[in-house]
Scaffold this motif. Sequence first.
Motif, PDB file in Angstrom:
ATOM      1  N   GLU A  57      41.768  11.538  13.410  1.00 57.03           N
ATOM      2  CA  GLU A  57      40.926  12.743  13.490  1.00 57.03           C
ATOM      3  C   GLU A  57      41.097  13.608  12.231  1.00 57.03           C
ATOM      4  O   GLU A  57      40.131  14.134  11.691  1.00 57.03           O
TER       5      GLU A  57
ATOM      6  N   LYS B  49      34.426   8.643  19.554  1.00 57.93           N
ATOM      7  CA  LYS B  49      34.206  10.082  19.779  1.00 57.93           C
ATOM      8  C   LYS B  49      33.728  10.756  18.488  1.00 57.93           C
ATOM      9  O   LYS B  49      32.769  11.523  18.480  1.00 57.93           O
ATOM     10  N   ILE B  50      34.389  10.414  17.376  1.00 57.71           N
ATOM     11  CA  ILE B  50      34.052  11.041  16.084  1.00 57.71           C
ATOM     12  C   ILE B  50      32.679  10.560  15.611  1.00 57.71           C
ATOM     13  O   ILE B  50      31.857  11.333  15.126  1.00 57.71           O
TER      14      ILE B  50
ATOM     15  N   LYS C  12      30.222   9.543  17.492  1.00 51.24           N
ATOM     16  CA  LYS C  12      29.171  10.141  18.358  1.00 51.24           C
ATOM     17  C   LYS C  12      28.824  11.542  17.819  1.00 51.24           C
ATOM     18  O   LYS C  12      27.645  11.883  17.673  1.00 51.24           O
ATOM     19  N   LYS C  13      29.840  12.296  17.432  1.00 52.53           N
ATOM     20  CA  LYS C  13      29.609  13.665  16.891  1.00 52.53           C
ATOM     21  C   LYS C  13      28.865  13.556  15.549  1.00 52.53           C
ATOM     22  O   LYS C  13      27.892  14.280  15.300  1.00 52.53           O
ATOM     23  N   THR C  14      29.255  12.583  14.731  1.00 52.37           N
ATOM     24  CA  THR C  14      28.618  12.403  13.419  1.00 52.37           C
ATOM     25  C   THR C  14      27.162  11.992  13.581  1.00 52.37           C
ATOM     26  O   THR C  14      26.298  12.390  12.797  1.00 52.37           O
TER      27      THR C  14
ATOM     28  N   ASP D 189      25.059  12.963  15.883  1.00 45.91           N
ATOM     29  CA  ASP D 189      24.250  14.177  16.107  1.00 45.91           C
ATOM     30  C   ASP D 189      24.045  14.911  14.787  1.00 45.91           C
ATOM     31  O   ASP D 189      22.943  15.340  14.462  1.00 45.91           O
ATOM     32  N   GLU D 190      25.116  14.996  13.961  1.00 47.06           N
ATOM     33  CA  GLU D 190      25.029  15.716  12.671  1.00 47.06           C
ATOM     34  C   GLU D 190      23.993  15.063  11.758  1.00 47.06           C
ATOM     35  O   GLU D 190      23.131  15.723  11.184  1.00 47.06           O
TER      36      GLU D 190
ATOM     37  N   LYS E 224      23.463   7.554  25.053  1.00 49.61           N
ATOM     38  CA  LYS E 224      24.213   8.600  25.764  1.00 49.61           C
ATOM     39  C   LYS E 224      24.081   8.423  27.269  1.00 49.61           C
ATOM     40  O   LYS E 224      25.048   8.554  28.028  1.00 49.61           O
TER      41      LYS E 224
END
Length: 432
Positions: free
Chosen positions: A75, A322-323, A325-327, A329-330, A346
């Motif tokens: 992380e 997890k990381i 998935k966040k990226t 969206d970005e 999702k």
Amino acid sequence: MSQEYAELHVEGKIYKLPVVRGTEGEKAIDISKLRDESGFITLDVGLKNTGTTQSAITFIDGEKGILRYRGYPIEQLAEYSTFLEVAFLLIYGYLPKKDELDRFVHEVRTHTMVNEDMRKIFDGFPVNAHPMGVLSALVTSLSAFYPKAVGLDIEKEKEYLDLTIIRIIAKLPTIAAWSYKNSQGHPVNYPKNNLDYCSNFLYMMFSLPPIEPYEVNPVVAKALDRLLILHADHEQNCSASTVRLVGSSHAGLYSSIAAGIDALWGPLHGGANQEVIEMLQEIYEAGGNVRQFVEKAKDKNSGFRLMGFGHRVYKNFDPRAKIIKKTCDEVLTALNIKDPLLDIAKELEYVALNDQYFIDRKLYPNVDFYSGIIYKAIGIPINMFTVMFALGRLPGWIAQWLEMRRAKEPIGRPRQVYIGETARDYVPIDKR
Ligand code: SDX
């Protein structure tokens, strides 16, 4: 601390086997002398319970979803580091000082060109050749262009070893981008040494001068750099173990890496990111009925698996997923893209994580589940997704190969339990 032992009671005898404990509390029973002392070997098809080495590169706790490179949490590296800094960390074992990193980055930037004769190898491939096959062949061919890399003495020729490492880290993106251009029938773009690692790759992939000069989006370049960090190593996975096994015969670094590329190509390993997108596309085209596909994945006879789900080691969330998935969206927000496949992914994750079959088997999204959506948004063709995995995994493979060679590990040669025919005489053909 006194040596601990496990006892094996078999055939009326007791064998004492040394216990080995790692710095993170992992425990093992050393059976390296078992066959000589007892005549027994152990059997563990798929090596699910067998350690093949002691390594200081990457630590994974599958139950807690922990991943660390040389002790640093993934992380933090994904948030604060860069891919080339992580490559240095994995290969040399420490975070470089600024001048060391600057020198490493400069060396990589000034070795991105490939020998013009390699273009002839590209031209020999059909345009529909899978880029992983092209990548593997061209990496193997590096041994022909740099014959001194084969059989180099890793202790006495340290400078040349560093150059051999720099060359493949620098040239792999060029080879990957050129295999894409070749498949499109487009002219190749030569690397630009004023661009960072990922911007240079994106430029070589997508610039189409003079028709469409490509402007690198810094959000995309940063997201790609983070993806490469997340893929950089994963201890003794299938491809890393392949690199170590091939390297244990003292095959050169380049041929060992090419073997790793071929192992990664498999759909159960790195090939899964391509399969995930094809699966999401299939669900979308079938009307988006996620529950129907989850049910199919639970039916053993269907032969269908939820690609991007499950992991040999992670029995909790893959921290990389997890990381990513966040990226996801970005990147989609930055590019103003609304991809229905992300919504399907999702929903698939939600339905599966609440389904007893997946809960009982501790099946969670793995590194491949969301990465393809980012690659697709960037414009990378689906058949190059596993090439992206290989670009990321390269420093890990190099680190694993080096560790195995520096530990002077013997040539890997597993045993077997023979279950074939016992001795019998040859029968002449007219008597069969
Ligand atoms: C990578 O090793 C690494 O570290 C790899 C990797 C790396 O960074 O190097 O993390 C990268 O390879 C990630 C994994 C990508 N592959 C996939 O997403 C393909 C789909 N996943 C599966 O094929 C599977 O989960 C594996 C291959 C990843 C792991 O397989 P295992 O550990 O051998 O587990 P298994 O096949 O024995 O499955 C255990 C049970 C079985 O059911 P039962 O026989 O117990 O009833 O879980 C089921 C399997 O049928 N199962 C799945 C499933 N994965 C396992 N059922 C439906 N969908 C799935 N995806």
